[in-house]
Design a protein around this motif. Structure first.
Motif, PDB file in Angstrom:
ATOM      1  N   VAL B 168       0.793  -1.262   0.087  1.00  0.00           N
ATOM      2  CA  VAL B 168       0.030   0.023   0.084  1.00  0.00           C
ATOM      3  C   VAL B 168       0.904   1.317   0.074  1.00  0.00           C
ATOM      4  O   VAL B 168       1.746   1.295   0.837  1.00  0.00           O
ATOM      5  CB  VAL B 168      -0.868   0.070   1.206  1.00  0.00           C
ATOM      6  CG1 VAL B 168      -1.902   1.406   1.097  1.00  0.00           C
ATOM      7  CG2 VAL B 168      -1.863  -1.273   1.213  1.00  0.00           C
ATOM      8  N   ARG B 169       0.858   2.229  -1.213  1.00  0.00           N
ATOM      9  CA  ARG B 169       1.682   3.261  -0.930  1.00  0.00           C
ATOM     10  C   ARG B 169       0.965   4.479  -0.830  1.00  0.00           C
ATOM     11  O   ARG B 169      -0.236   4.641  -1.335  1.00  0.00           O
ATOM     12  CB  ARG B 169       2.376   3.212  -2.597  1.00  0.00           C
ATOM     13  CG  ARG B 169       3.368   2.451  -2.838  1.00  0.00           C
ATOM     14  CD  ARG B 169       3.962   2.352  -4.122  1.00  0.00           C
ATOM     15  NE  ARG B 169       3.771   3.359  -5.094  1.00  0.00           N
ATOM     16  CZ  ARG B 169       3.507   3.575  -6.278  1.00  0.00           C
ATOM     17  NH1 ARG B 169       3.213   2.249  -6.879  1.00  0.00           N
ATOM     18  NH2 ARG B 169       3.502   4.538  -6.873  1.00  0.00           N
ATOM     19  N   ALA B 186      -7.976   5.879   6.399  1.00  0.00           N
ATOM     20  CA  ALA B 186      -8.353   5.947   5.074  1.00  0.00           C
ATOM     21  C   ALA B 186      -7.908   4.852   4.272  1.00  0.00           C
ATOM     22  O   ALA B 186      -8.648   4.359   3.250  1.00  0.00           O
ATOM     23  CB  ALA B 186      -7.544   7.319   4.467  1.00  0.00           C
ATOM     24  N   ILE B 187      -6.853   4.059   4.707  1.00  0.00           N
ATOM     25  CA  ILE B 187      -6.491   2.976   3.745  1.00  0.00           C
ATOM     26  C   ILE B 187      -7.522   1.982   3.750  1.00  0.00           C
ATOM     27  O   ILE B 187      -7.841   1.080   3.056  1.00  0.00           O
ATOM     28  CB  ILE B 187      -4.740   2.590   4.371  1.00  0.00           C
ATOM     29  CG1 ILE B 187      -4.175   3.446   3.749  1.00  0.00           C
ATOM     30  CG2 ILE B 187      -4.734   0.916   3.734  1.00  0.00           C
ATOM     31  CD1 ILE B 187      -2.594   3.167   4.346  1.00  0.00           C
ATOM     32  N   SER B 206       6.111   7.940  -0.088  1.00  0.00           N
ATOM     33  CA  SER B 206       6.433   9.348   0.388  1.00  0.00           C
ATOM     34  C   SER B 206       5.569   9.644   1.657  1.00  0.00           C
ATOM     35  O   SER B 206       6.285  10.249   2.652  1.00  0.00           O
ATOM     36  CB  SER B 206       6.923  10.502  -0.437  1.00  0.00           C
ATOM     37  OG  SER B 206       5.585  10.508  -1.022  1.00  0.00           O
ATOM     38  N   GLY B 207       4.314   9.467   1.353  1.00  0.00           N
ATOM     39  CA  GLY B 207       3.573   9.783   2.806  1.00  0.00           C
ATOM     40  C   GLY B 207       3.968   9.042   4.184  1.00  0.00           C
ATOM     41  O   GLY B 207       3.547   9.659   5.249  1.00  0.00           O
ATOM     42  N   ILE B 208       4.083   7.547   3.675  1.00  0.00           N
ATOM     43  CA  ILE B 208       4.504   6.812   4.988  1.00  0.00           C
ATOM     44  C   ILE B 208       5.987   7.246   5.481  1.00  0.00           C
ATOM     45  O   ILE B 208       5.982   7.195   6.509  1.00  0.00           O
ATOM     46  CB  ILE B 208       4.482   5.461   4.397  1.00  0.00           C
ATOM     47  CG1 ILE B 208       3.156   4.927   4.041  1.00  0.00           C
ATOM     48  CG2 ILE B 208       5.158   4.326   5.486  1.00  0.00           C
ATOM     49  CD1 ILE B 208       2.090   4.961   4.995  1.00  0.00           C
ATOM     50  N   GLU B 209       6.928   7.376   4.362  1.00  0.00           N
ATOM     51  CA  GLU B 209       8.336   7.877   4.785  1.00  0.00           C
ATOM     52  C   GLU B 209       8.461   9.197   5.892  1.00  0.00           C
ATOM     53  O   GLU B 209       9.262   9.293   6.578  1.00  0.00           O
ATOM     54  CB  GLU B 209       9.243   8.014   3.448  1.00  0.00           C
ATOM     55  CG  GLU B 209       9.407   6.666   3.070  1.00  0.00           C
ATOM     56  CD  GLU B 209       9.925   6.781   1.441  1.00  0.00           C
ATOM     57  OE1 GLU B 209      10.534   7.892   1.216  1.00  0.00           O
ATOM     58  OE2 GLU B 209       9.927   5.774   0.653  1.00  0.00           O
ATOM     59  N   SER B 210       7.458   9.921   5.351  1.00  0.00           N
ATOM     60  CA  SER B 210       7.523  11.198   6.049  1.00  0.00           C
ATOM     61  C   SER B 210       6.843  11.133   7.721  1.00  0.00           C
ATOM     62  O   SER B 210       7.028  11.903   8.454  1.00  0.00           O
ATOM     63  CB  SER B 210       6.379  12.293   5.341  1.00  0.00           C
ATOM     64  OG  SER B 210       4.973  11.807   5.792  1.00  0.00           O
ATOM     65  N   LEU B 211       6.426  10.041   7.923  1.00  0.00           N
ATOM     66  CA  LEU B 211       5.747   9.745   9.345  1.00  0.00           C
ATOM     67  C   LEU B 211       6.932   9.238  10.243  1.00  0.00           C
ATOM     68  O   LEU B 211       8.045   8.768   9.912  1.00  0.00           O
ATOM     69  CB  LEU B 211       5.018   8.525   9.529  1.00  0.00           C
ATOM     70  CG  LEU B 211       3.648   8.646   8.565  1.00  0.00           C
ATOM     71  CD1 LEU B 211       2.823   7.452   8.425  1.00  0.00           C
ATOM     72  CD2 LEU B 211       2.770   9.872   9.318  1.00  0.00           C
ATOM     73  N   VAL B 277      -1.989  -1.208  -4.007  1.00  0.00           N
ATOM     74  CA  VAL B 277      -2.896  -0.017  -4.093  1.00  0.00           C
ATOM     75  C   VAL B 277      -2.238   1.325  -3.519  1.00  0.00           C
ATOM     76  O   VAL B 277      -1.266   1.360  -2.783  1.00  0.00           O
ATOM     77  CB  VAL B 277      -3.929  -0.491  -2.792  1.00  0.00           C
ATOM     78  CG1 VAL B 277      -4.824   0.813  -2.512  1.00  0.00           C
ATOM     79  CG2 VAL B 277      -4.670  -1.645  -2.939  1.00  0.00           C
ATOM     80  N   VAL B 278      -2.525   2.164  -4.388  1.00  0.00           N
ATOM     81  CA  VAL B 278      -2.070   3.617  -4.130  1.00  0.00           C
ATOM     82  C   VAL B 278      -3.029   4.403  -3.615  1.00  0.00           C
ATOM     83  O   VAL B 278      -4.070   4.393  -4.264  1.00  0.00           O
ATOM     84  CB  VAL B 278      -1.162   3.978  -5.334  1.00  0.00           C
ATOM     85  CG1 VAL B 278      -0.569   5.157  -5.146  1.00  0.00           C
ATOM     86  CG2 VAL B 278      -0.488   3.004  -6.069  1.00  0.00           C
ATOM     87  N   LEU B 279      -2.643   5.322  -2.643  1.00  0.00           N
ATOM     88  CA  LEU B 279      -3.621   6.549  -2.189  1.00  0.00           C
ATOM     89  C   LEU B 279      -2.616   7.757  -2.325  1.00  0.00           C
ATOM     90  O   LEU B 279      -1.418   7.922  -2.127  1.00  0.00           O
ATOM     91  CB  LEU B 279      -3.886   6.401  -0.611  1.00  0.00           C
ATOM     92  CG  LEU B 279      -5.161   5.495  -0.220  1.00  0.00           C
ATOM     93  CD1 LEU B 279      -4.625   3.805  -0.280  1.00  0.00           C
ATOM     94  CD2 LEU B 279      -5.491   5.730   0.939  1.00  0.00           C
ATOM     95  N   GLU B 280      -3.408   8.794  -2.742  1.00  0.00           N
ATOM     96  CA  GLU B 280      -2.742   9.973  -2.783  1.00  0.00           C
ATOM     97  C   GLU B 280      -2.861  10.801  -1.446  1.00  0.00           C
ATOM     98  O   GLU B 280      -4.003  11.054  -0.905  1.00  0.00           O
ATOM     99  CB  GLU B 280      -3.894  11.050  -3.832  1.00  0.00           C
ATOM    100  CG  GLU B 280      -3.220  12.484  -3.951  1.00  0.00           C
ATOM    101  CD  GLU B 280      -1.886  12.372  -4.440  1.00  0.00           C
ATOM    102  OE1 GLU B 280      -1.050  13.229  -4.147  1.00  0.00           O
ATOM    103  OE2 GLU B 280      -1.632  11.660  -5.605  1.00  0.00           O
TER     104      GLU B 280
END
Lengths: 213, 467
Positions: B168-169, B186-187, B206-211, B277-280
């Motif tokens: 899940v990206r 949201a996922i 990048s959204g996960i890496e930023s956490l 799966v990709v989320l914005e």
């Protein structure tokens, strides 16, 4: 572990998706340090109208006559018919213990949550997967037919309706073998003690920080 | 072809492959708590077996413990017996336990990483489905049942079949006020509570890496709510810094060796996933669950959905049942939902960053008069002490929150902390199942900041709109 080979049993239809293990056996009963005695509290919050606590005489509680398990036509059921994602949520093995203690030996559903599915096999409870269409048909037949029973044959991997229609189901070979023979996993693993020791010796060399002694 | 993080972790722990496709998988760390272990210890004893590797086990009492003053022990005799049984089993088998009086006691999934007792590259199991939490730092971590607890105690291994790979990206930049909890809700809203069944999920992008590492724990914690036994995130510099100096983490030269190994814990760029799966990230809003399954979730500015618009009849039926249980009508704005209780805690959201986020919202404000109880339950004794050093306890108390002792508390209401029938709660926990927080109780899952904002307003509000 209790063996499971073949059974013909009365079917109870639980027409809900995502039945979670909190619903199967609520948290207050998880305080027990035993494996038995959970049957009276299976689906406790759906079965009874009054709140339940451990140590109560549950036979004196007010039951919800509309809940399927309380309907006389389903009394003594051994096969539970359910919808998608049965057993989701908490890893509590008290869920299969409660189902078994109540008398359920087989569940039939289109899908299960992984941990519940796995826990069931460790306790002689058979979770059968049939496709949605087949499960739908069984629900319809069960609602329409008082005394509706199914025959579940693990050896031949077939569920047979009273009308003689057979539904083949898939099951992992190892789990089937253990269930048919009532085998204990730990005993099987203990046959490989030398392999475990060899792995540990290698792991100690490669990742010594994982060993504090 | 490249391999995934899950493939690497799996391959590194295979003791032997069986002819039927299962493997004997080695377990590096076994966390033990009082609810799912007594029957396992009893089974071990009855079979005359010993604990295979004592130092691989770490125990604590968390589910049953009171969060009020513990000087007089546990009032509930049944709970007390279960906690005493854990104490006795640990003593008899030589297992390290942080008992109820230990300053390091806390929720098993909070204390593991906090102590460095769970580390990157490990296999971690516990008789608790939220064990997936520890995947946040590149470990393979999953929940097991009591039979498997006994199996690990006896053999340090489990018989397992490999799951499929799912990724899940979350790509892009998260909006301000949008937290790890909103991301994972949201996922789940997107893929459903069975979306990850049969899979190990790697969270990436990048959204996960930023956490932060703690935020990543929140995401992996709820992988199980998406149906996946294991969730995981690749190791990066944040992961390594997180573990530096932790009590059980390696030191000196051993630390350098460990770091070198940990840096390899990521999926290869050409690794193949069975499902993706990709989320914005920028599209994710603060989330609020409205129903009785974590997938029944919407953004805070949305309305309660209408089952009449659902084409799948089984799903529509579940929605109707949920609306009835939750006493909600389709079309009701989420912001009009008024609350009775607020719970900030659980293995999902009880770490120091969670408490800081909530405190920053309540600072200088008062809990709304319609809120009967607002409570903060830190994840561990050490989190509590840290929060007190930072003065967070004062901020919460002055706002009208209760400041409690660490434990699972009202996430599952095995102790005295629970909802009464019909009570409605904004909760930072992980499950909104019927009766989860108390028979007849109604749970809405939110982030710590959203729970704090709801406490002040007495109803749900968008945390981004309050000053």
């Amino acid at each position: 572990m209790e063996k499971f080979q073949k059974l013909t049993g009365l079917v109870v239809p639980l027409d809900r998706a995502n039945v979670d293990t909190d619903a199967i056996i609520p948290k207050q009963y998880l305080k027990s340090i035993k494996r038995t005695g959970f049957g009276p509290n299976l689906f406790d919050e759906w079965r009874y109208l009054d709140p339940g606590e451990p140590g109560m005489d549950h036979s004196r509680r007010r039951i919800d006559p509309d809940f399927v398990l309380n309907q006389p036509r389903y009394r003594g059921a051994q096969v539970l018919l359910a919808r998608d994602n049965f057993g989701c949520g908490s890893s509590r093995e008290h869920a299969p213990w409660a189902l078994m203690d109540y008398g359920i030996r087989v569940i039939i559903a289109p899908s299960y949550a992984d941990i519940f599915y796995n826990n069931s096999f460790k306790n002689g409870l058979l979770p059968v997967v049939l496709d949605r269409q087949a499960v739908d048909q069984l629900f319809q037949e069960c609602f329409a037919t008082p005394g509706y029973s199914l025959t579940v044959d693990l050896d031949n991997q077939i569920v047979t309706t009273p009308g003689g229609q057979g539904f083949r189901f898939e099951i992992d070979g190892f789990r089937r073998h253990c269930l048919l023979n009532g085998l204990d996993d730990i005993g099987l693993t203990m046959q490989h003690v030398a392999d475990i020791q060899a792995y540990e010796a290698r792991r100690r060399r490669e990742a010594p920080w994982l060993f504090s002694d | 072809m490249g391999t995934t993080l899950y493939d690497k972790l799996w391959d590194a722990h295979v003791v032997r492959e069986n002819a039927d496709g299962t493997v004997l998988l080695y377990i590096d760390r076994h966390l033990v708590h009082e609810v799912t272990s007594p029957q396992a210890f009893e089974g071990l004893k009855l079979a005359g077996r010993k604990v295979w590797r004592i130092d691989a086990n770490l125990a604590t009492a968390d589910h049953n413990v009171p969060t009020t003053d513990r000087v007089h022990g546990i009032a509930d005799a049944v709970s007390r017996l279960q906690v005493e049984t854990l104490d006795e089993n640990c003593r008899a088998n030589g297992i390290t336990e942080f008992d109820m009086t230990d300053p390091r006691q806390g929720i098993v999934h909070v204390i593991g990483p906090e102590q460095g007792a769970t580390l990157p590259g490990m296999t971690v199991v516990c008789g608790d489905s939220h064990t997936s939490t520890h995947g946040a730092f590149g470990a393979l971590a999953f929940g097991i049942g009591t039979s498997e607890v006994e199996h690990v105690l006896a053999t340090q291994c489990l018989i397992q079949k490999k799951a499929r790979n799912m990724r899940v990206r979350v790509e892009g930049v998260l909006g301000s006020g949008v937290t790890a909890k909103d991301v994972v809700l949201a996922i789940i809203g997107r893929i459903g509570t069975a979306g990850g069944t049969g899979h190990a999920i790697e969270f990436a992008g990048s959204g996960i890496e930023s956490l932060s590492v703690e935020g990543r724990m929140t995401v992996c914690n709820m992988a199980i709510e998406a149906g996946a036994r294991a969730g995981m995130i690749a190791v990066d510099h944040k992961t390594i810094e997180y573990f530096r100096g932790r009590p059980y983490a390696p030191k000196g030269e051993m630390w350098n060796r460990a770091v070198a190994a940990w840096q390899k814990l990521k999926s290869d760029s050409d690794a193949r996933f069975d499902k993706e799966v990709v989320l914005e990230a920028s599209a994710i809003q603060p989330q609020v669950t409205w129903g009785t399954s974590p997938e029944m979730v919407v953004a805070v500015d949305a309305v309660v959905p209408d089952p009449a618009k659902e084409s799948d009849p089984v799903k529509a039926g579940s929605m109707r049942q949920a609306l009835k249980y939750m006493d909600l009508r389709p079309g009701t704005p989420i912001r009009e939902i008024r609350l009775d209780k607020i719970f900030i805690g659980s293995c999902t959201n009880s770490r120091i960053e969670d408490l800081r986020a909530a405190a920053s919202v309540v600072r200088g404000k008062r809990v709304s008069a319609n809120i009967k109880l607002a409570m903060v339950v830190p994840g561990s004794g050490l989190v509590k002490a840290q929060a007190e050093r930072e003065g967070l306890d004062r901020i919460f108390r002055e706002a009208g929150f209760e400041w409690r002792e660490p434990g699972c508390s009202m996430c599952l209401a095995m102790n005295a902390d629970r909802l009464g029938p019909g009570e409605r709660c904004a909760s930072t926990s992980n499950r909104n199942f019927e009766g989860r927080q108390g028979a007849g109780g109604r749970t809405h899952l939110v982030s710590p900041a959203m729970a704090a904002a709801a406490a002040i307003a007495g109803r749900f509000v968008d945390v981004r709109e309050i000053g």
